[in-house]
Design an enzyme around this catalytic site. Sequence first.
Site, PDB file in Angstrom:
ATOM      1  N   CYS A 114      63.377 -81.658 -43.697  1.00  0.00           N
ATOM      2  CA  CYS A 114      62.445 -81.045 -42.720  1.00  0.00           C
ATOM      3  C   CYS A 114      61.920 -79.686 -43.173  1.00  0.00           C
ATOM      4  CB  CYS A 114      63.120 -80.900 -41.362  1.00  0.00           C
ATOM      5  SG  CYS A 114      63.721 -82.452 -40.724  1.00  0.00           S
ATOM      6  N   HIS A 257      60.125 -75.473 -36.447  1.00  0.00           N
ATOM      7  CA  HIS A 257      60.253 -76.914 -36.686  1.00  0.00           C
ATOM      8  C   HIS A 257      60.379 -77.631 -35.340  1.00  0.00           C
ATOM      9  CE1 HIS A 257      61.451 -80.701 -38.170  1.00  0.00           C
ATOM     10  NE2 HIS A 257      62.736 -80.577 -37.912  1.00  0.00           N
ATOM     11  N   ASN A 287      59.827 -85.580 -33.877  1.00  0.00           N
ATOM     12  CA  ASN A 287      60.214 -84.846 -35.086  1.00  0.00           C
ATOM     13  C   ASN A 287      59.599 -85.557 -36.295  1.00  0.00           C
ATOM     14  OD1 ASN A 287      61.503 -83.727 -37.276  1.00  0.00           O
ATOM     15  ND2 ASN A 287      63.559 -83.824 -36.396  1.00  0.00           N
TER      16      ASN A 287
HETATM   17  O1  UT7 Z   1      65.090 -82.168 -37.958  1.00  0.00           O
HETATM   18  C1  UT7 Z   1      66.424 -81.766 -38.011  1.00  0.00           C
HETATM   19  C2  UT7 Z   1      67.262 -82.919 -37.684  1.00  0.00           C
HETATM   20  N1  UT7 Z   1      67.684 -83.216 -36.388  1.00  0.00           N
HETATM   21  C3  UT7 Z   1      67.838 -82.397 -35.326  1.00  0.00           C
HETATM   22  O2  UT7 Z   1      67.465 -81.269 -35.277  1.00  0.00           O
HETATM   23  C4  UT7 Z   1      68.565 -82.984 -34.167  1.00  0.00           C
HETATM   24  C5  UT7 Z   1      69.535 -82.004 -33.566  1.00  0.00           C
HETATM   25  N2  UT7 Z   1      70.262 -82.562 -32.426  1.00  0.00           N
HETATM   26  C6  UT7 Z   1      69.664 -82.879 -31.276  1.00  0.00           C
HETATM   27  O3  UT7 Z   1      68.474 -82.717 -31.103  1.00  0.00           O
HETATM   28  C7  UT7 Z   1      70.538 -83.380 -30.162  1.00  0.00           C
HETATM   29  O4  UT7 Z   1      71.898 -83.244 -30.514  1.00  0.00           O
HETATM   30  C8  UT7 Z   1      70.239 -84.872 -29.814  1.00  0.00           C
HETATM   31  C9  UT7 Z   1      68.888 -84.994 -29.130  1.00  0.00           C
HETATM   32  C10 UT7 Z   1      70.275 -85.731 -31.058  1.00  0.00           C
HETATM   33  C11 UT7 Z   1      71.294 -85.404 -28.840  1.00  0.00           C
HETATM   34  O5  UT7 Z   1      71.348 -84.583 -27.676  1.00  0.00           O
HETATM   35  P1  UT7 Z   1      72.766 -84.096 -27.126  1.00  0.00           P
HETATM   36  O6  UT7 Z   1      72.504 -83.373 -25.882  1.00  0.00           O
HETATM   37  O7  UT7 Z   1      73.454 -83.371 -28.238  1.00  0.00           O
HETATM   38  O8  UT7 Z   1      73.457 -85.458 -26.767  1.00  0.00           O
HETATM   39  P2  UT7 Z   1      74.831 -86.050 -27.323  1.00  0.00           P
HETATM   40  O9  UT7 Z   1      74.689 -86.517 -28.718  1.00  0.00           O
HETATM   41  O10 UT7 Z   1      75.924 -85.097 -26.989  1.00  0.00           O
HETATM   42  O11 UT7 Z   1      74.978 -87.345 -26.382  1.00  0.00           O
HETATM   43  C12 UT7 Z   1      75.135 -87.226 -24.971  1.00  0.00           C
HETATM   44  C13 UT7 Z   1      75.150 -88.608 -24.375  1.00  0.00           C
HETATM   45  C14 UT7 Z   1      76.112 -89.567 -25.078  1.00  0.00           C
HETATM   46  O12 UT7 Z   1      76.713 -90.377 -24.077  1.00  0.00           O
HETATM   47  P3  UT7 Z   1      78.192 -90.044 -23.548  1.00  0.00           P
HETATM   48  O13 UT7 Z   1      79.082 -90.103 -24.750  1.00  0.00           O
HETATM   49  O14 UT7 Z   1      78.102 -88.668 -22.948  1.00  0.00           O
HETATM   50  O15 UT7 Z   1      78.421 -91.120 -22.542  1.00  0.00           O
HETATM   51  C15 UT7 Z   1      75.188 -90.413 -25.926  1.00  0.00           C
HETATM   52  O16 UT7 Z   1      75.713 -91.716 -26.168  1.00  0.00           O
HETATM   53  O17 UT7 Z   1      73.848 -89.195 -24.479  1.00  0.00           O
HETATM   54  C16 UT7 Z   1      73.963 -90.508 -25.052  1.00  0.00           C
HETATM   55  N3  UT7 Z   1      72.749 -90.797 -25.784  1.00  0.00           N
HETATM   56  C17 UT7 Z   1      71.669 -91.376 -25.204  1.00  0.00           C
HETATM   57  N4  UT7 Z   1      71.454 -91.814 -23.950  1.00  0.00           N
HETATM   58  C18 UT7 Z   1      70.248 -92.340 -23.670  1.00  0.00           C
HETATM   59  C19 UT7 Z   1      72.449 -90.537 -27.081  1.00  0.00           C
HETATM   60  N5  UT7 Z   1      71.209 -90.946 -27.360  1.00  0.00           N
HETATM   61  C20 UT7 Z   1      70.699 -91.465 -26.212  1.00  0.00           C
HETATM   62  C21 UT7 Z   1      69.461 -92.033 -25.877  1.00  0.00           C
HETATM   63  N6  UT7 Z   1      69.277 -92.456 -24.588  1.00  0.00           N
HETATM   64  N7  UT7 Z   1      68.450 -92.154 -26.746  1.00  0.00           N
END
Ligand code: UT7
Length: 330
Positions: A114, A257, A287
């Site tokens: 990125c 970004h 993204n």
């Molecule tokens: O370009 C650079 C590369 N990437 C990034 O910058 C990404 C950086 N990270 C993020 O943007 C965030 O961490 C995410 C958007 C990827 C995830 O958000 P989060 O608030 O950190 O969520 P999490 O991974 O802690 O997941 C929370 C919950 C989980 O369920 P449980 O375990 O709490 O029951 C996930 O399974 O959300 C669930 N989950 C979803 N639910 C519905 C994960 N993806 C999804 C989804 N739809 N698409």
Amino acid sequence: MTTKSYILGFGSYAPERILTNTDLESLVDTTDEWITTRTGIKQRHMAAEGETTSDLGAKAAMNALASAGLAAKDLTHILVATCTPDAMCPSTACLIERKLGVSGLMAVDLNAACSGFLYALNLAQGIVAMNADAKVLVVAAEVLTRRLNWNDRSTCVLFGDGAGAAIVSARPNEGRTVEIADCLLSSDGALGDLLLISGGGTSIPYKHGDSVGDEFFVRMEGREIFKHAVRSMARVCEELLTRNGIKREDVDMLLPHQANLRIIEAVGKKLDIPAEKVFVNLQEYGNTSAASVPLALADADSKNMLPAGRTILLTTFGGGFTWGAALLRT
Ligand code: UT7
């Protein structure tokens, strides 16, 4: 850097096809509400079948040439930042050269995930410092939707396809100055395993007839990346402002970004830059990895948000890990 460098024009291109959060609800176990509240993304563009990274990049390049008032024959170098090249060989830069109908340029790809656009911008500064007549086309283009695991809801909802471009020279355009005042880039290879597309290279090769595994697609530790992204972007911005003697209140626009609105807001907050000065367009594109910053710049430019007299702070973070910041002065 003693020789100054300038951006002569911006361009971008995103594929016509749009995939909304609601469309995704029928593909994976997700909701518009989850994607919107956790990321800020509402839709992303997706390349058509057969549409490649170099197709997107060439279109962004043509738009940048038009914005600079130049023709492809005026270019001397092509740098392409991408982690989703058309092929292992030839380079996407050579493919773009061909699509622009020119030859004889120095054309090369680089991969800083990125952060690729800012890395390429900094290399372009070096090229124009060595050759005052150089006109360097910097393209960042990605078709990440072909490297997404559509069974992994934690990654497939985040990314989109697109391209951005800029033309760098040692002299400004007549009537318009966009100086690249400074760039500061960094990396930490020890953290590479937190965000990867490992399959298909020499470490996880595929033999003829093999079906590809999950390694062929984006895998990441979202929460860990989130923390590193906020910390690294805020820190590198602070360092860049300090070494240029610029106060935070003198930054007219922070253009980060476009990965996640919550990351963007956290960086703005750490830097004490109010939300109205922070440029955001990820709701439309998701993204787009390396393309995100130049796509946002072209978008801001088309909305006349880069008039004369502005100090613009760009920052990025990505796989590798890589990160960085750049200062533009209009
Ligand atoms: O370009 C650079 C590369 N990437 C990034 O910058 C990404 C950086 N990270 C993020 O943007 C965030 O961490 C995410 C958007 C990827 C995830 O958000 P989060 O608030 O950190 O969520 P999490 O991974 O802690 O997941 C929370 C919950 C989980 O369920 P449980 O375990 O709490 O029951 C996930 O399974 O959300 C669930 N989950 C979803 N639910 C519905 C994960 N993806 C999804 C989804 N739809 N698409």
